[in-house]
Scaffold this motif. Structure first.
Motif, short mmCIF file in Angstrom:
data_model
loop_
_atom_site.label_atom_id
_atom_site.label_comp_id
_atom_site.label_asym_id
_atom_site.label_seq_id
_atom_site.Cartn_x
_atom_site.Cartn_y
_atom_site.Cartn_z
N THR A 44 25.81 7.57 44.83
CA THR A 44 26.80 7.59 43.75
C THR A 44 28.22 7.94 44.18
OG1 THR A 44 26.23 9.87 43.20
CG2 THR A 44 25.07 8.14 42.00
N LEU A 45 28.38 8.66 45.27
CA LEU A 45 29.74 9.05 45.68
C LEU A 45 30.48 7.88 46.31
CD1 LEU A 45 29.16 12.58 47.26
CD2 LEU A 45 30.18 12.05 45.05
N ASP A 46 31.81 7.87 46.14
CA ASP A 46 32.62 6.82 46.75
C ASP A 46 32.67 6.96 48.27
OD1 ASP A 46 33.20 5.67 44.30
OD2 ASP A 46 34.98 6.94 43.99
N ASP A 47 32.71 8.18 48.74
CA ASP A 47 32.76 8.44 50.19
C ASP A 47 31.42 9.00 50.64
OD1 ASP A 47 33.50 8.94 52.79
OD2 ASP A 47 34.75 10.67 52.32
N PRO A 48 30.60 8.21 51.34
CA PRO A 48 29.29 8.70 51.76
C PRO A 48 29.37 9.87 52.74
CG PRO A 48 29.69 6.53 52.68
CD PRO A 48 30.82 6.82 51.75
N MET A 49 30.52 10.11 53.34
CA MET A 49 30.66 11.24 54.26
C MET A 49 30.73 12.56 53.51
SD MET A 49 30.29 9.77 57.01
CE MET A 49 30.69 10.84 58.33
N GLN A 50 30.74 12.53 52.18
CA GLN A 50 30.74 13.74 51.37
C GLN A 50 29.33 14.18 50.97
OE1 GLN A 50 33.38 15.65 50.83
NE2 GLN A 50 34.49 14.22 52.14
N VAL A 51 28.32 13.49 51.47
CA VAL A 51 26.93 13.85 51.16
C VAL A 51 26.62 15.20 51.79
CG1 VAL A 51 24.52 13.22 51.54
CG2 VAL A 51 26.19 11.47 50.93
N ARG A 52 26.19 16.15 50.95
CA ARG A 52 25.92 17.50 51.46
C ARG A 52 24.70 18.14 50.80
NH1 ARG A 52 30.04 17.47 47.96
NH2 ARG A 52 30.05 19.00 46.31
N GLY A 53 24.00 17.43 49.94
CA GLY A 53 22.83 17.98 49.27
C GLY A 53 23.21 19.19 48.45
N THR A 54 22.49 20.28 48.63
CA THR A 54 22.78 21.51 47.91
C THR A 54 23.61 22.47 48.75
OG1 THR A 54 20.68 22.41 48.68
CG2 THR A 54 20.68 21.36 46.52
N PHE A 55 24.15 22.01 49.86
CA PHE A 55 24.89 22.86 50.78
C PHE A 55 26.39 22.62 50.65
CE2 PHE A 55 20.66 22.33 52.45
CZ PHE A 55 20.32 23.61 52.81
N GLY A 56 27.17 23.45 51.32
CA GLY A 56 28.62 23.39 51.21
C GLY A 56 29.25 22.17 51.87
N ASN A 57 28.68 21.72 52.98
CA ASN A 57 29.21 20.53 53.65
C ASN A 57 28.10 19.82 54.41
OD1 ASN A 57 29.04 21.55 56.41
ND2 ASN A 57 30.77 22.86 55.88
N ARG A 58 28.41 18.65 54.94
CA ARG A 58 27.38 17.82 55.58
C ARG A 58 26.87 18.42 56.88
NH1 ARG A 58 30.04 13.50 59.17
NH2 ARG A 58 32.15 14.34 59.34
N ASN A 59 27.68 19.22 57.56
CA ASN A 59 27.22 19.82 58.81
C ASN A 59 26.15 20.89 58.56
OD1 ASN A 59 28.91 18.27 60.48
ND2 ASN A 59 30.63 19.61 59.99
N VAL A 60 26.32 21.69 57.53
CA VAL A 60 25.32 22.70 57.19
C VAL A 60 24.05 22.01 56.70
CG1 VAL A 60 24.83 24.69 55.73
CG2 VAL A 60 27.12 24.38 56.68
N TYR A 61 24.21 20.98 55.90
CA TYR A 61 23.06 20.20 55.43
C TYR A 61 22.31 19.60 56.62
CZ TYR A 61 20.56 16.27 53.24
OH TYR A 61 19.62 15.37 52.84
N GLY A 62 23.05 19.03 57.56
CA GLY A 62 22.43 18.45 58.74
C GLY A 62 21.73 19.49 59.60
N ALA A 63 22.33 20.67 59.76
CA ALA A 63 21.71 21.74 60.53
C ALA A 63 20.40 22.19 59.89
CB ALA A 63 22.67 22.91 60.68
N PHE A 64 20.40 22.30 58.56
CA PHE A 64 19.17 22.65 57.85
C PHE A 64 18.09 21.61 58.09
CE2 PHE A 64 16.65 22.06 53.94
CZ PHE A 64 15.97 23.27 53.92
#
Length: 131
Positions: A44-64
């Motif tokens: 749904t987001l215009d910028d797929p690089m903003q995907v972060r799940g329930t986390f603050g940013n995509r790097n924390v989401y990826g680390a999880f």
């Protein structure tokens, strides 16, 4: 010191298979929520690089996901329950799809590849021995 305290707490609390299964299911449910929220954001987001799940940013989401998905994948290889195997493999695949942090994605791919081709992996001809 923090890691020692957490290890001691979990080693004491997770005695017995019933408690261990409950802890794994709780982790799987939390991961499922995060992955499906990230999938919704991805679609749904215009910028797929903003995907972060329930986390603050995509790097924390990826680390999880780098920490949790190999665990779920390993349990999917080990378990004989078809429903749990399908659930864990689906979450692993969708989590890898929604992980957009480059280095973490490569780490996940490497770990999953090692688990895939190891003896007793999903594509192994030798059956997994259960105790």
């Amino acid at each position: 010191l923090y890691f020692v305290a957490v290890y001691a707490l979990f080693a004491d609390v997770l005695r017995g298979q019933h408690r261990l299964v409950a802890a794994v299911k709780a982790l799987a449910i939390a991961t499922t929520v995060a992955v499906f929220m990230a999938l919704w954001q991805y679609l749904t987001l215009d910028d797929p690089m903003q995907v972060r799940g329930t986390f603050g940013n995509r790097n924390v989401y990826g680390a999880f996901l780098v920490m949790v998905l190999p665990l779920l994948y390993g349990i999917a290889i080990w378990t004989q329950d078809t429903l749990h195997r399908a659930w864990f493999l689906l979450i692993t695949a969708l989590g890898a799809l929604t992980m957009l942090a480059g280095v973490q994605l490569w780490c996940l791919a490497l770990v999953l590849l090692v688990l895939l081709v190891r003896p007793n992996g999903i594509f192994s001809s030798k059956p997994v021995e259960r105790v």
